[in-house]
Design a protein around this motif. Structure first.
Motif, PDB file in Angstrom:
ATOM      1  N   HIS A  46       6.996 -20.200  14.929  1.00 29.78           N
ATOM      2  CA  HIS A  46       6.210 -18.983  14.238  1.00 29.78           C
ATOM      3  C   HIS A  46       5.243 -18.758  14.929  1.00 29.78           C
ATOM      4  CE1 HIS A  46       8.996 -19.481  10.865  1.00 29.78           C
ATOM      5  NE2 HIS A  46       8.630 -20.652  10.764  1.00 29.78           N
ATOM      6  N   SER A  47       4.987 -17.385  14.898  1.00 33.10           N
ATOM      7  CA  SER A  47       3.582 -16.833  15.537  1.00 33.10           C
ATOM      8  C   SER A  47       2.372 -17.181  14.964  1.00 33.10           C
ATOM      9  CB  SER A  47       3.630 -15.450  15.522  1.00 33.10           C
ATOM     10  OG  SER A  47       3.494 -14.953  14.162  1.00 33.10           O
ATOM     11  N   ASP A  49       0.215 -15.699  13.744  1.00 31.25           N
ATOM     12  CA  ASP A  49      -0.161 -14.613  12.487  1.00 31.25           C
ATOM     13  C   ASP A  49       0.605 -15.225  11.503  1.00 31.25           C
ATOM     14  OD1 ASP A  49      -1.871 -13.099  14.075  1.00 31.25           O
ATOM     15  OD2 ASP A  49      -0.172 -11.669  14.683  1.00 31.25           O
TER      16      ASP A  49
END
Length: 68
Positions: A46-47, A49
């Motif tokens: 996952h990023s 962010d």
């Protein structure tokens, strides 16, 4: 899998349980919680962010420290 380190303002076991809950709900993550140092290390595709947004759902102050 990329590894990221976050600072999360956790003061007790309940705080770290909240972090565990939101990360487990997100899925696709492996993580270690260091309660005394108020750090969470997350292995995930996952990023940053998405991970920040997820950790912020705990209502705690969260900041990104660094990639590991």
């Amino acid at each position: 899998m990329p590894k990221h380190e976050f600072s999360v303002d956790m003061t007790c076991e309940g705080c770290s349980n909240a972090v565990s809950r939101v990360l487990n709900k997100l899925g696709g993550v492996e993580f270690d919680i260091d309660l005394p140092n108020k750090k969470v290390c997350i292995n995930s595709e996952h990023s940053v962010d998405i991970l920040l947004e997820t950790l912020e759902k705990t209502g705690k102050a969260v900041s990104y420290l660094s990639p590991k």
